[in-house]
Design an enzyme around this catalytic site. Structure first.
Site, PDB file in Angstrom:
ATOM      1  CD  GLU A 288      29.208  -3.914 -36.385  1.00 35.50           C
ATOM      2  OE1 GLU A 288      28.820  -4.188 -35.279  1.00 35.50           O
ATOM      3  OE2 GLU A 288      30.089  -4.307 -36.996  1.00 35.50           O
TER       4      GLU A 288
ATOM      5  CG  ASP B 111      30.464  -3.493 -39.956  1.00 32.36           C
ATOM      6  OD1 ASP B 111      30.108  -2.652 -39.258  1.00 32.36           O
ATOM      7  OD2 ASP B 111      30.447  -4.738 -39.956  1.00 32.36           O
TER       8      ASP B 111
ATOM      9  CD  GLU C 199      34.421  -5.396 -41.225  1.00 31.28           C
ATOM     10  OE1 GLU C 199      34.591  -5.363 -40.178  1.00 31.28           O
ATOM     11  OE2 GLU C 199      34.267  -6.072 -41.997  1.00 31.28           O
TER      12      GLU C 199
ATOM     13  CD  GLU D  99      30.422 -11.580 -44.042  1.00 27.95           C
ATOM     14  OE1 GLU D  99      29.447 -12.493 -44.807  1.00 27.95           O
ATOM     15  OE2 GLU D  99      30.569 -12.199 -42.863  1.00 27.95           O
TER      16      GLU D  99
ATOM     17  CD1 TRP E 218      38.381 -12.723 -38.936  1.00 21.29           C
ATOM     18  CD2 TRP E 218      38.089 -11.863 -41.071  1.00 21.29           C
ATOM     19  NE1 TRP E 218      38.164 -11.530 -38.889  1.00 21.29           N
ATOM     20  CE2 TRP E 218      37.439 -10.857 -40.174  1.00 21.29           C
ATOM     21  CE3 TRP E 218      37.442 -11.475 -42.624  1.00 21.29           C
ATOM     22  CZ2 TRP E 218      37.364  -9.606 -40.209  1.00 21.29           C
ATOM     23  CZ3 TRP E 218      37.079 -10.326 -42.816  1.00 21.29           C
ATOM     24  CH2 TRP E 218      36.977  -9.379 -41.560  1.00 21.29           C
TER      25      TRP E 218
ATOM     26  N   GLY F  33      41.542 -15.433 -46.367  1.00 19.58           N
ATOM     27  CA  GLY F  33      40.833 -16.502 -45.523  1.00 19.58           C
ATOM     28  C   GLY F  33      41.644 -16.897 -44.043  1.00 19.58           C
TER      29      GLY F  33
END
Length: 215
Positions: free
Chosen positions: A28, A30, A32, A57, A122, A126
């Site tokens: 994948e 991403d 976002e 991330e 999240w 957070g």
């Protein structure tokens, strides 16, 4: 893909543009957008899954307001690297380091997806900021979708024209000097989270981080 976010309270939501395979050990790639309260900036998060493993991330603040106009978000994906670009400025690179034991997505076809979904456990601070459903509907605008790629069945292991298309040529196997300078600019001024520097999650530096110039 040209995307414009709609202004307003979007806390707890994620607007995504991504590629994903359909197998159990999926790959994948991403983009976002992590929503936020009115007046606070969107955060752009990228992630790369290989062989079913993600947790890579990186997050940046954009150098513009993504609610004011359309901006182009694109991915260059070939056998040598994955490059995330915003208005043709590279903001992340993930190299093919399969020889070092780092899996790279090259043997599973992927489909392109757009989505807008609730992730208030999240996405914003957070999970401290929850989705305010009284602000619905939440809207993002997509225009100008364009793809150059090799069509393949979901069971294909390689592209029949591999090595022959424009994205496989020598100039697309690495960033040029100007692109590396732009990437350093993004790193220095706009990056707010990088898994490569998160020692609480990764006491030992992931193998790909130094080769991708993430540190």
């Amino acid at each position: 893909m040209n995307i414009k976010m709609v202004p307003g309270d979007s806390a707890g939501t994620v607007t995504a543009f991504y590629l994903s395979s359909q197998n159990a050990e999926h790959d994948e790639i991403d983009f976002e957008f992590l929503g936020n309260r009115t007046g606070q900036p969107y955060i752009l998060q990228t992630n790369v899954f290989t062989g079913g493993k993600g947790d890579r991330e990186q997050r940046i603040f954009l150098w513009f307001d993504p609610t004011k106009a359309y901006h182009r978000y694109s991915v260059l994906w070939n056998m040598y690297q994955i490059v995330f670009l915003v208005d043709n400025i590279p903001m992340r690179v993930f190299k093919n380091l399969n020889g070092l034991g780092v899996k790279f997505p090259f043997d599973q076809p992927m489909k392109v997806y757009n989505s807008l979904w609730n992730a208030d456990d999240w996405a914003t601070r957070g999970g401290l900021e929850k989705t305010d459903w009284s602000k619905a509907p939440f809207i993002a605008e997509y225009i100008g979708f364009h793809i150059d790629g090799c069509e393949a069945s979901v069971n294909a292991k390689f592209c029949a024209t591999q090595g022959k298309r424009w994205w496989d040529q020598a100039q697309y196997r690495d960033l040029d000097a100007s692109q590396w300078r732009w990437l350093r600019w993004v790193r220095r001024k706009y990056t707010i989270y990088n898994y490569c520097t998160d020692r609480s999650r990764y006491p030992q530096l992931p193998l790909e981080c130094r080769r991708n110039r993430d540190i």
